[in-house]
Scaffold this motif. Sequence first.
Motif, PDB file in Angstrom:
ATOM      1  N   ASN A  75      -5.239  -0.467   6.384  1.00  0.00           N
ATOM      2  CA  ASN A  75      -4.634   0.340   5.213  1.00  0.00           C
ATOM      3  C   ASN A  75      -5.449   0.683   4.346  1.00  0.00           C
ATOM      4  O   ASN A  75      -5.284   1.631   3.368  1.00  0.00           O
ATOM      5  CB  ASN A  75      -3.770  -0.817   4.279  1.00  0.00           C
TER       6      ASN A  75
ATOM      7  N   ARG B 187     -10.652   1.248  -6.644  1.00  0.00           N
ATOM      8  CA  ARG B 187      -9.112   1.799  -6.331  1.00  0.00           C
ATOM      9  C   ARG B 187      -9.173   2.892  -5.509  1.00  0.00           C
ATOM     10  O   ARG B 187      -9.737   4.019  -5.531  1.00  0.00           O
ATOM     11  CB  ARG B 187      -8.469   2.232  -7.552  1.00  0.00           C
ATOM     12  N   GLU B 188      -8.086   2.958  -4.324  1.00  0.00           N
ATOM     13  CA  GLU B 188      -7.977   4.017  -3.501  1.00  0.00           C
ATOM     14  C   GLU B 188      -6.553   4.408  -3.510  1.00  0.00           C
ATOM     15  O   GLU B 188      -5.656   3.695  -3.790  1.00  0.00           O
ATOM     16  CB  GLU B 188      -8.563   3.467  -2.142  1.00  0.00           C
ATOM     17  N   THR B 189      -6.354   5.453  -3.186  1.00  0.00           N
ATOM     18  CA  THR B 189      -5.119   6.239  -3.067  1.00  0.00           C
ATOM     19  C   THR B 189      -4.664   6.876  -1.921  1.00  0.00           C
ATOM     20  O   THR B 189      -3.439   6.999  -1.463  1.00  0.00           O
ATOM     21  CB  THR B 189      -4.695   7.283  -4.103  1.00  0.00           C
TER      22      THR B 189
ATOM     23  N   ALA C   2      -7.407  -5.251   5.519  1.00  0.00           N
ATOM     24  CA  ALA C   2      -7.813  -4.242   4.632  1.00  0.00           C
ATOM     25  C   ALA C   2      -8.438  -2.902   5.447  1.00  0.00           C
ATOM     26  O   ALA C   2      -8.106  -1.610   4.850  1.00  0.00           O
ATOM     27  CB  ALA C   2      -9.389  -4.795   4.121  1.00  0.00           C
TER      28      ALA C   2
ATOM     29  N   THR D 176       0.694  -1.357  -0.192  1.00  0.00           N
ATOM     30  CA  THR D 176       0.176  -0.008  -0.169  1.00  0.00           C
ATOM     31  C   THR D 176       0.786   1.352  -0.073  1.00  0.00           C
ATOM     32  O   THR D 176       0.653   2.188  -0.644  1.00  0.00           O
ATOM     33  CB  THR D 176      -0.748  -0.153   1.279  1.00  0.00           C
TER      34      THR D 176
ATOM     35  N   ARG E  19      -7.941  -0.099   2.086  1.00  0.00           N
ATOM     36  CA  ARG E  19      -7.717  -0.797   0.775  1.00  0.00           C
ATOM     37  C   ARG E  19      -8.858  -1.795   0.712  1.00  0.00           C
ATOM     38  O   ARG E  19      -9.165  -2.551   1.642  1.00  0.00           O
ATOM     39  CB  ARG E  19      -6.468  -1.203   0.373  1.00  0.00           C
ATOM     40  N   TRP E  20      -9.717  -1.855  -0.711  1.00  0.00           N
ATOM     41  CA  TRP E  20     -10.474  -2.864  -0.743  1.00  0.00           C
ATOM     42  C   TRP E  20      -9.558  -4.164  -0.892  1.00  0.00           C
ATOM     43  O   TRP E  20      -8.369  -4.108  -1.480  1.00  0.00           O
ATOM     44  CB  TRP E  20     -11.055  -2.847  -2.176  1.00  0.00           C
TER      45      TRP E  20
ATOM     46  N   THR F  78      -0.813   3.184   7.915  1.00  0.00           N
ATOM     47  CA  THR F  78       0.345   2.749   6.931  1.00  0.00           C
ATOM     48  C   THR F  78       1.229   3.759   6.833  1.00  0.00           C
ATOM     49  O   THR F  78       2.676   3.449   6.685  1.00  0.00           O
ATOM     50  CB  THR F  78      -0.422   2.968   5.357  1.00  0.00           C
TER      51      THR F  78
ATOM     52  N   GLU G 275      -3.207   0.286  -5.136  1.00  0.00           N
ATOM     53  CA  GLU G 275      -4.580   1.015  -5.089  1.00  0.00           C
ATOM     54  C   GLU G 275      -5.741  -0.173  -4.702  1.00  0.00           C
ATOM     55  O   GLU G 275      -6.760   0.245  -4.167  1.00  0.00           O
ATOM     56  CB  GLU G 275      -4.972   1.565  -6.517  1.00  0.00           C
ATOM     57  N   LEU G 276      -5.579  -1.520  -4.704  1.00  0.00           N
ATOM     58  CA  LEU G 276      -6.259  -2.382  -4.253  1.00  0.00           C
ATOM     59  C   LEU G 276      -5.540  -3.648  -4.072  1.00  0.00           C
ATOM     60  O   LEU G 276      -4.428  -3.684  -4.902  1.00  0.00           O
ATOM     61  CB  LEU G 276      -7.403  -2.685  -5.159  1.00  0.00           C
TER      62      LEU G 276
ATOM     63  N   PRO H  16     -12.545  -1.242   2.377  1.00  0.00           N
ATOM     64  CA  PRO H  16     -11.520  -0.325   3.213  1.00  0.00           C
ATOM     65  C   PRO H  16     -11.901  -0.067   4.744  1.00  0.00           C
ATOM     66  O   PRO H  16     -10.795   0.025   5.591  1.00  0.00           O
ATOM     67  CB  PRO H  16     -11.306   1.047   2.753  1.00  0.00           C
TER      68      PRO H  16
END
Length: 467
Positions: A377, A417-419, A374, A341, A379-380, A425, A346-347, A395
């Motif tokens: 961090n 998608r996540e940024t 998940a 991550t 994230r999916w 993290t 992004e996933l 997430p």
Amino acid sequence: MKHLSSFPARCTLSVISGAVFASAFPAIGWRWLVLPGLVGLLIALDGEKGTRARTIGFLHGMAVYASGLTWLMEIFGTMAVMLWAVLAGFSVLFAEFQSRAAIRGITGWKWAAFTALNWSALEFIRAELFPLKFPWMTAGLAVGPNSLLPWIGVYGVGLVVVLATAFLVARKWMGGTVALSVLAACVFLNPRVPEPADDDARAVSVGGLQLEGVSLTDYLKGTREMPAGVDLVVWPEYAVPYDIRSDKRDWELVRKLCHERGLTLVFGSKVGLASDKDWRNIALTVDPSGVLGEHTKVHPVHFFNDGAPGKTTLPVPTAHGKIGTPICFDCDYEGVVRGMTAAGAELIVAPTMDAEKWTARQHDQHAELFRIRACENGRWLFVVATSGVSQIIDPNGHLHARLDALKQGPVHGMMKRETALTIYTRVGWLTPWCVLGAAAVCWLALLFKKTRIGKDRDSAVPPNTDP
């Protein structure tokens, strides 16, 4: 608190509370039983020292692991008893240092704070640093996904759980109430993330096949039967238990599948022969253009011929963004998913092997760790296991799709998608290291400084009363 009248009564309470602690995890899964499971241990230890305290700690630990990890018998047979005893050794160490703290006259909120540090540091060592790393059945894991995880992670949450328990045992009602209220709020006010819409530019349609003991033909057929529009398909760990790139026919079949469906495919495979010292267990990512990248499993499973460990935690660039591809056991520990991550994933998709013979209880307990990763961090995360549990996790750690243990078939849904990076993290992963440092200072002080109170056990001040 009034001392229990006899040592056998303390031992009985220790065993019962250990079984209660284990009941916080699947298959029973009554999460809040983690609190009385700890309360019983602290009451049983109150005023005890030396061999008696260590015995109480050992009995509690054995009750936790023997009743909670019965599935180890399916894997290791009678050797499982030895593994339970090794894990119970950390409960012995906890009891030893609790005894020393009581002899030193540490009481009230100081005792509560030390109890939380003592338990949490030993738990972190057992889970992440000890050679036989075992991150299952921790106090923070029992609580499940919650909004503290993106800040301090599962070991930090465990610290809060034990602190709340210790405050209550020490009759520090205000501290206990505050800590429990924070925990409850973070669990019950942790929202489910909405599933992304089809027209969301950051949405990715995913599908997986939960299959065990089948051939490449079955995976190819199952993938072709998935709904149209699936962007990313995942097969389990060891789905192709050989280096498919060295088999021209099979490699062309996979390439043709990706080209026909216009999809990206992630699946478990191998590089090298099982007889080779440096063969690797990999997650291979391919699309119509060929190989996009591979990840070598960083954490091979103990006692299994699971390949040479990998050294990197990098995501794979794809048409659907940067994808982290940790393999199974990699997600049991905090570092791999966090590293991917932080490096831009992004996933996350995780090919996994949980053998059918290991029982549904093992599968359900293992499934909890992916939800924690998940949530830590943000994230999916898509887990695809051989015989379950396969799941799509948002997430915040909530489930959007699940195929239960010991079932076979497809699972599919939407991810996004996540940024953004969570505090965990970025820096929150240091929480257990800070706890370990503080606990180490306390341990050294208890080991090498003279006691404030004499050697007479009856002169020790109970930890729940102020001096």
